[in-house]
Write a protein that holds these residues in place. Structure first.
Motif, mmCIF file in Angstrom:
data_model
loop_
_atom_site.group_PDB
_atom_site.id
_atom_site.type_symbol
_atom_site.label_atom_id
_atom_site.label_comp_id
_atom_site.label_asym_id
_atom_site.label_seq_id
_atom_site.Cartn_x
_atom_site.Cartn_y
_atom_site.Cartn_z
ATOM 1 N N ALA A 63 0.937 -1.365 -0.067
ATOM 2 C CA ALA A 63 -0.044 0.042 0.076
ATOM 3 C C ALA A 63 0.968 1.057 -0.099
ATOM 4 O O ALA A 63 1.968 1.369 0.599
ATOM 5 C CB ALA A 63 -0.911 0.012 1.279
ATOM 6 N N ALA A 64 0.436 2.295 -0.620
ATOM 7 C CA ALA A 64 1.128 3.780 -0.682
ATOM 8 C C ALA A 64 0.363 4.730 -0.475
ATOM 9 O O ALA A 64 -0.829 4.728 -0.929
ATOM 10 C CB ALA A 64 1.957 3.735 -2.094
ATOM 11 N N LYS A 65 0.643 5.895 0.419
ATOM 12 C CA LYS A 65 -0.116 6.932 0.529
ATOM 13 C C LYS A 65 0.830 8.170 -0.106
ATOM 14 O O LYS A 65 1.891 8.163 0.326
ATOM 15 C CB LYS A 65 -0.434 7.018 1.966
ATOM 16 C CG LYS A 65 -1.566 6.311 2.270
ATOM 17 C CD LYS A 65 -1.890 6.779 3.608
ATOM 18 C CE LYS A 65 -1.054 6.792 4.739
ATOM 19 N NZ LYS A 65 -1.533 6.746 6.342
ATOM 20 N N PHE A 66 0.183 8.981 -0.720
ATOM 21 C CA PHE A 66 0.925 10.337 -1.194
ATOM 22 C C PHE A 66 0.045 11.401 -0.543
ATOM 23 O O PHE A 66 -0.961 11.798 -1.102
ATOM 24 C CB PHE A 66 1.034 10.140 -2.925
ATOM 25 C CG PHE A 66 1.813 11.534 -3.306
ATOM 26 C CD1 PHE A 66 3.049 11.753 -3.078
ATOM 27 C CD2 PHE A 66 0.957 12.582 -3.793
ATOM 28 C CE1 PHE A 66 3.509 13.075 -3.450
ATOM 29 C CE2 PHE A 66 1.526 13.511 -4.384
ATOM 30 C CZ PHE A 66 2.926 13.828 -4.319
ATOM 31 N N SER A 67 0.522 12.284 0.385
ATOM 32 C CA SER A 67 -0.494 13.342 0.911
ATOM 33 C C SER A 67 0.576 14.289 1.583
ATOM 34 O O SER A 67 1.962 14.468 1.635
ATOM 35 C CB SER A 67 -1.009 12.568 2.225
ATOM 36 O OG SER A 67 0.135 12.051 3.110
ATOM 37 N N GLY A 68 -0.353 15.439 1.661
ATOM 38 C CA GLY A 68 0.552 16.613 1.970
ATOM 39 C C GLY A 68 -0.269 17.964 1.640
ATOM 40 O O GLY A 68 -1.386 17.886 1.086
ATOM 41 N N LYS A 69 0.273 18.916 1.988
ATOM 42 C CA LYS A 69 -0.507 20.386 1.634
ATOM 43 C C LYS A 69 0.638 21.353 0.905
ATOM 44 O O LYS A 69 1.606 21.553 1.808
ATOM 45 C CB LYS A 69 -1.217 20.994 2.766
ATOM 46 C CG LYS A 69 -2.012 22.063 2.597
ATOM 47 C CD LYS A 69 -3.208 22.084 3.771
ATOM 48 C CE LYS A 69 -3.964 23.280 3.500
ATOM 49 N NZ LYS A 69 -5.144 23.621 4.269
ATOM 50 N N THR A 70 0.150 21.815 0.081
ATOM 51 C CA THR A 70 1.423 22.881 -0.468
ATOM 52 C C THR A 70 1.122 24.321 0.079
ATOM 53 O O THR A 70 0.154 24.680 0.577
ATOM 54 C CB THR A 70 1.076 22.875 -2.115
ATOM 55 O OG1 THR A 70 -0.152 23.496 -2.227
ATOM 56 C CG2 THR A 70 1.246 21.514 -2.642
ATOM 57 N N LYS A 71 1.927 25.211 -0.203
ATOM 58 C CA LYS A 71 1.962 26.514 0.262
ATOM 59 C C LYS A 71 0.808 27.365 -0.441
ATOM 60 O O LYS A 71 0.476 28.357 0.085
ATOM 61 C CB LYS A 71 3.281 27.305 -0.091
ATOM 62 C CG LYS A 71 3.717 27.261 -1.506
ATOM 63 C CD LYS A 71 4.920 28.032 -1.712
ATOM 64 C CE LYS A 71 5.138 28.133 -3.072
ATOM 65 N NZ LYS A 71 6.519 28.860 -3.475
ATOM 66 N N ASP A 72 0.434 27.013 -1.441
ATOM 67 C CA ASP A 72 -0.657 27.399 -2.333
ATOM 68 C C ASP A 72 -1.990 26.894 -1.710
ATOM 69 O O ASP A 72 -3.062 27.617 -2.324
ATOM 70 C CB ASP A 72 -0.511 27.338 -3.719
ATOM 71 C CG ASP A 72 0.785 28.112 -4.435
ATOM 72 O OD1 ASP A 72 1.084 28.910 -3.779
ATOM 73 O OD2 ASP A 72 1.232 27.101 -5.218
ATOM 74 N N GLY A 73 -2.181 26.096 -0.817
ATOM 75 C CA GLY A 73 -3.355 25.889 -0.168
ATOM 76 C C GLY A 73 -4.126 24.543 -0.975
ATOM 77 O O GLY A 73 -5.302 24.342 -0.642
ATOM 78 N N TRP A 74 -3.228 23.694 -1.678
ATOM 79 C CA TRP A 74 -3.720 22.469 -1.988
ATOM 80 C C TRP A 74 -3.640 21.276 -1.004
ATOM 81 O O TRP A 74 -2.245 21.225 -0.782
ATOM 82 C CB TRP A 74 -3.087 22.139 -3.681
ATOM 83 C CG TRP A 74 -3.479 23.034 -4.477
ATOM 84 C CD1 TRP A 74 -3.002 24.210 -5.018
ATOM 85 C CD2 TRP A 74 -4.575 22.895 -5.386
ATOM 86 N NE1 TRP A 74 -3.561 24.477 -6.231
ATOM 87 C CE2 TRP A 74 -4.798 23.822 -6.434
ATOM 88 C CE3 TRP A 74 -5.757 22.008 -5.355
ATOM 89 C CZ2 TRP A 74 -5.797 24.102 -7.422
ATOM 90 C CZ3 TRP A 74 -6.632 22.002 -6.266
ATOM 91 C CH2 TRP A 74 -6.830 22.958 -7.278
ATOM 92 N N SER A 75 -4.609 20.686 -0.717
ATOM 93 C CA SER A 75 -4.329 19.459 0.020
ATOM 94 C C SER A 75 -4.449 18.318 -1.014
ATOM 95 O O SER A 75 -5.536 18.088 -1.567
ATOM 96 C CB SER A 75 -5.356 19.482 1.277
ATOM 97 O OG SER A 75 -5.388 20.550 1.963
ATOM 98 N N ILE A 76 -3.573 17.473 -0.697
ATOM 99 C CA ILE A 76 -3.572 16.228 -1.550
ATOM 100 C C ILE A 76 -3.521 14.807 -0.921
ATOM 101 O O ILE A 76 -2.690 14.853 0.146
ATOM 102 C CB ILE A 76 -2.402 16.481 -2.746
ATOM 103 C CG1 ILE A 76 -2.450 17.760 -3.376
ATOM 104 C CG2 ILE A 76 -2.321 15.210 -3.529
ATOM 105 C CD1 ILE A 76 -1.242 18.239 -4.345
ATOM 106 N N GLY A 77 -4.213 14.010 -1.303
ATOM 107 C CA GLY A 77 -4.096 12.860 -0.676
ATOM 108 C C GLY A 77 -4.598 11.490 -1.856
ATOM 109 O O GLY A 77 -5.509 11.586 -2.445
ATOM 110 N N ILE A 78 -3.343 10.527 -1.832
ATOM 111 C CA ILE A 78 -3.670 9.456 -2.782
ATOM 112 C C ILE A 78 -3.300 8.185 -2.191
ATOM 113 O O ILE A 78 -2.194 8.194 -1.273
ATOM 114 C CB ILE A 78 -2.968 9.859 -4.034
ATOM 115 C CG1 ILE A 78 -3.283 10.919 -4.879
ATOM 116 C CG2 ILE A 78 -2.962 8.587 -5.006
ATOM 117 C CD1 ILE A 78 -2.280 11.186 -6.245
ATOM 118 N N LEU A 79 -4.080 7.194 -2.288
ATOM 119 C CA LEU A 79 -3.697 6.173 -1.822
ATOM 120 C C LEU A 79 -4.177 5.111 -2.821
ATOM 121 O O LEU A 79 -5.083 4.797 -3.212
ATOM 122 C CB LEU A 79 -4.953 5.939 -0.363
ATOM 123 C CG LEU A 79 -4.665 4.590 0.326
ATOM 124 C CD1 LEU A 79 -4.798 4.777 1.864
ATOM 125 C CD2 LEU A 79 -5.641 3.084 -0.030
#
Length: 874
Positions: free
Chosen positions: A370-386
């Motif tokens: 399993a893999a999770k790609f997640s975080g939040k950028t300085k421009d206000g984008w919250s990203i989550g991929i599982l």
């Protein structure tokens, strides 16, 4: 429905008028300016503030009380300093206390949050919604949490690598923190501005004070924080952590004569790998290969007679950490587009066997990776991929030494993608989610859906300094599969298209897909003054299906609701604080049937002696259900009234106690419910506590569903009068040798017994009078042969149908003993002993006798496990 809407609109108008005069002055944000630390001045992290590095900045103080008496001077002041270098940020704490011998020095494992403590809160994204919290107690126990949704969601499963020590002296206590920048997320600006707050808790006084004042009626906790300035030319640190692990497991259990799969013991050895890779400073990739969750605490015992799936919380660390990023609750309760326990679920298929054959059935599906790609950028984008892949699972069947394998779970791929964007000065966001489940259907598994896709959009907008809000979402689902799979979906308890009295749904045996929608919209007031309120609606269309990777209890519902709450802002009289609320809702199905209305009023009070009470009343004048007859017609329950009352003593005391009840009574004594809960915790020394939480419930019901049969081609929905009693008790022991070495025990005996009598069949399911809804069998129509009830409905001397004896007595015992040693930061050894057994006892026996027979009279299953991890931080 028109009357309901009118009431809701009137309710909204009244509270707009009530709150028109409520104003809140904007609290100025405090600013702390840090400085860069030269390498030769790096402090030694020992909890003693004698290092020269701390002298480059001034102390910051002037804390203000937040609880219980907001905006007043605290009992003792607190001071702090913050410095940084190219790889770490350092924090010094001076918690002044004129009575250092009275400092509460309780020990616990990580994230225990017992005793005197300080929280350091960094909003390093500076998005005013997300923050990282680092906690240290006066005796050096550390905690760490990720906070999202402006303080409404707190995730304590986050375990970063950082360093801290504390020390008690004649002026109170001190602490030092050393936090790697690689554990935080921030942008690339030349000069960083972070949100900052420091929180002090004086445990013996149950008092909380803050560096940046936050009023009790503020719209959130993160948005109101102060600011950290002076972070110049901060170099983003990409995170790279690799954590291999090994697991050795030995199982013992009662041997079963002739069963080659149950010879008395099993041995397993497993290796795997977890990794955390910083793709950028604000986006992280988490990987797990061949994961093992053997140290996870067992689910509590439960039993449900309504046929619905029981919701259990996720406890596996990989899925718990950062779970808020993937959260998409769209209609209240547990309904969610992503329910991580679907990944690695128990196999859904069962092999075909004959008498004399033995089966080795896997308990869970193997997660290959399993893999999770997640975080939040300085421009206000919250990203989550599982992304996760689970393997095929086979059951092995033995027939006198000849073995064959049958597929019971197909190869499956799970995917979740989540995206949100902040805008309007962080007062608004829009987002979306997409999930996919794809199975490689083979063999006899064509009853499973081949694929399932869901998509959703959500938003929230706040105005007037976040005083008011409007939020909502809309979702769509599509499932595909064989005719058998889609017919099975239509007939499932979530949908029940086979209901003969429903004109808006019907089973179509030729369909190979279903498409449904759902959503929610709510407007309300979130801050300022004593009052909060909300008004909204949600819906789930009949074809909505989420249960491949999400959780959905019931489709085909439209709900309208409204609520308002009151809370005190200052202590008064005997109260530290008091809250009260009222809410109501109505439900309809998509045929337009008016199914339910409910009113609830409740109050919670905390007293100045730190005792508390909860009290409430619920009135349900109208209760119709489409599901209780599990495919039969819509059914009416009698009017119901519920009351509850709980109280507890001061939770900080070494001996603390709570108890209470919930009582429900329906008209004509149609059904009732009584649950009594109590709990006691004793902590004789700072390092050891024991708690016992028994619970008893009784639930008699004159129309408990039993089964469906037919008489001369006419459906018969059989119900009976049940007397169900349930008894359980959870037991916990916690011993903390030091903050990194703990011993924990959890055990729960559980029994639920139900006995049935006065069997009947439904004649007029929506009748107002209870006794017009069913027809009792008389003694000439029904008899018992020792295992089944024989029904001769027309009394012609011939059995027309049989009803299996539904009496039950389900008994279970589960326990976990876990020794956890964090031998270096981020690396752990677990020693685990799990014990339990599950079985059925004679329903005629007393509850305690059945518990004794099962727990002490039957041999238990035992699991002994050693898990070792080592975290490489590169």
């Amino acid at each position: 429905m028109k009357n309901t809407l009118s009431f809701l609109l009137f309710f909204l108008l009244v509270f707009q008028i009530i709150n028109a005069q409520e104003q809140q002055n904007k609290i100025p944000k405090r600013i702390y300016t840090t400085k860069f630390l030269d390498q030769e001045k790096i402090p030694v992290i020992d909890g003693i503030l004698d290092d020269a590095g701390w002298n480059i900045v001034e102390w910051q103080t002037d804390f203000i009380e937040n609880d219980p008496d907001e905006n007043t001077p605290p009992t003792f002041q607190t001071k702090f300093k913050i410095v940084y270098d190219t790889k770490f940020i350092y924090v010094a704490i001076r918690a002044i206390d004129k009575a250092p011998d009275s400092i509460v020095k309780r020990l616990s494992r990580r994230d225990g949050f017992e005793g005197d403590r300080v929280n350091v809160i960094f909003d390093s994204y500076h998005d005013e919604r997300t923050a990282f919290i680092f906690t240290i107690t006066a005796v050096g126990v550390k905690g760490d949490e990720i906070v999202t949704d402006n303080g409404n969601n707190i995730d304590d499963s986050w375990n970063p690598v950082w360093y801290t020590k504390a020390n008690i002296d004649s002026d109170g206590w001190t602490a030092e923190m050393k936090i790697p920048l690689s554990q935080l997320r921030f942008g690339k600006a030349k000069e960083q501005i972070w949100g900052l707050n420091i929180v002090r808790n004086i445990f013996r006084k149950n008092e909380r004070s803050l560096w940046q004042r936050i009023p009790v009626d503020a719209p959130g906790f993160i948005s109101e924080a102060g600011e950290l300035h002076g972070l110049i030319n901060l170099i983003p640190q990409k995170q790279l952590e690799i954590q291999p692990f090994t697991v050795t497991q030995f199982d013992t259990y009662p041997a079963e004569a002739g069963n080659p799969f149950r010879d008395g013991n099993d041995f397993k050895f497993n290796v795997g790998l977890d990794a955390k890779i910083g793709i950028t400073n604000d986006l992280t990739l988490d990987l797990t290969v061949n994961p093992d969750f053997g140290q996870v605490e067992a689910d509590p015992a439960a039993i449900a007679l309504d046929g619905f799936e029981i919701f259990f919380e996720e406890q596996r660390p990989f899925f718990v950490e950062n779970k808020n990023i993937f959260d998409f609750r769209f209609g209240g309760n547990q309904d969610n587009l992503f329910f991580s326990r679907r990944v690695g679920r128990s196999p859904q298929g069962f092999p075909n066997t004959t008498n004399g054959e033995f089966v080795d059935q896997p308990q869970n599906t193997t997660i290959l990776g399993a893999a999770k790609f997640s975080g939040k950028t300085k421009d206000g984008w919250s990203i989550g991929i599982l992304e996760s892949v689970t393997s095929k699972e086979y059951a092995t069947i033995d027939n006198n030494g000849e073995r064959r394998d049958e597929l019971v779970e197909p190869f499956t791929n799970y995917f979740v993608g989540r995206l949100q964007k902040d805008f309007n000065d962080r007062n608004s966001f829009v987002g979306g989610i997409f999930t996919a489940t794809n199975r490689k259907i083979e063999g006899n598994l064509d009853f499973l859906r081949k694929s399932a896709y869901t998509g959703g959009l959500d938003f929230r907008h706040q105005w007037k300094d976040r005083k008011y809000y409007i939020e909502g979402n809309v979702i769509m689902s599509q499932v595909q599969g064989s005719k058998k799979a889609i017919e099975r979906t239509q007939r499932s308890l979530t949908h029940l298209f086979q209901r003969a009295d429903a004109s808006h749904v019907e089973v179509d045996t030729n369909r190979t897909s279903l498409t449904g929608t759902g959503g929610r919209v709510e407007f309300g007031k979130a801050s300022v003054g004593h009052w909060r309120y909300g008004i909204g609606a949600n819906w789930r269309s009949p074809e909505l299906e989420l249960n491949d990777i999400g959780f959905l209890r019931q489709a085909d519902e439209i709900r309208q609701y409204a609520w308002f709450n009151y809370r005190s802002l200052k202590p008064f009289g005997k109260f530290r604080n008091i809250r009260a609320g009222f809410n109501m809702f109505t439900t309809y199905d998509f045929e337009g049937n008016y199914n339910r209305i409910q009113y609830r009023i409740s109050s919670n009070a905390n007293y100045k002696n730190n005792w508390w009470t909860d009290i409430g009343f619920i009135h349900k004048p109208r209760i119709f259900t489409n599901t209780i007859l599990q495919g039969g017609p819509r059914f009416r329950f009698s009017r119901e009234n519920i009351s509850f009352f709980f109280f507890g003593t001061d939770s900080r005391k070494k001996l603390r106690f709570r108890t209470g009840y919930v009582y429900s009574q329906a008209k004509q004594n149609s059904f009732s419910f009584l649950r009594i809960e109590t709990g006691v915790t004793y902590q004789p020394i700072n390092s050891f506590s024991i708690s016992l939480n028994p619970e008893y419930s009784r639930n008699p019901n004159k129309t408990q569903y039993v089964t469906e049969t037919n008489f001369n081609g006419t459906p018969r929905y059989i119900t009976a009068e049940i007397d169900q009693q349930t008894l359980s008790a959870s037991i916990r022991l916690n011993y903390t040798i030091n903050p990194n070495l703990t011993i924990q025990y959890y055990g729960q005996p559980f029994i639920s017994r139900g006995t049935y009598k006065n069997f009947n069949f439904i004649t007029n399911p929506v009748a107002d009078d209870l006794y017009d809804r069913f027809q009792l069998y008389d003694n000439n129509q029904i008899s018992f042969n020792g295992s089944n009830y024989l029904v001769d409905e027309n009394t012609d001397g011939t059995t027309d149908y049989e009803i299996r004896n539904p009496d039950f007595s389900f008994v279970q015992f589960r326990s976990n003993l876990v020794v956890r040693w964090e031998y270096i930061p981020g690396s752990e050894i677990f020693l685990v002993w799990s014990q339990g057994n599950t079985g059925s006892q004679d329903p005629k026996n007393h509850l305690f006798r059945s518990l004794d027979n099962q727990i002490f009279g039957e041999k238990a299953d035992n699991t002994f496990l050693i898990k070792a991890t080592y975290r490489f931080v590169l």
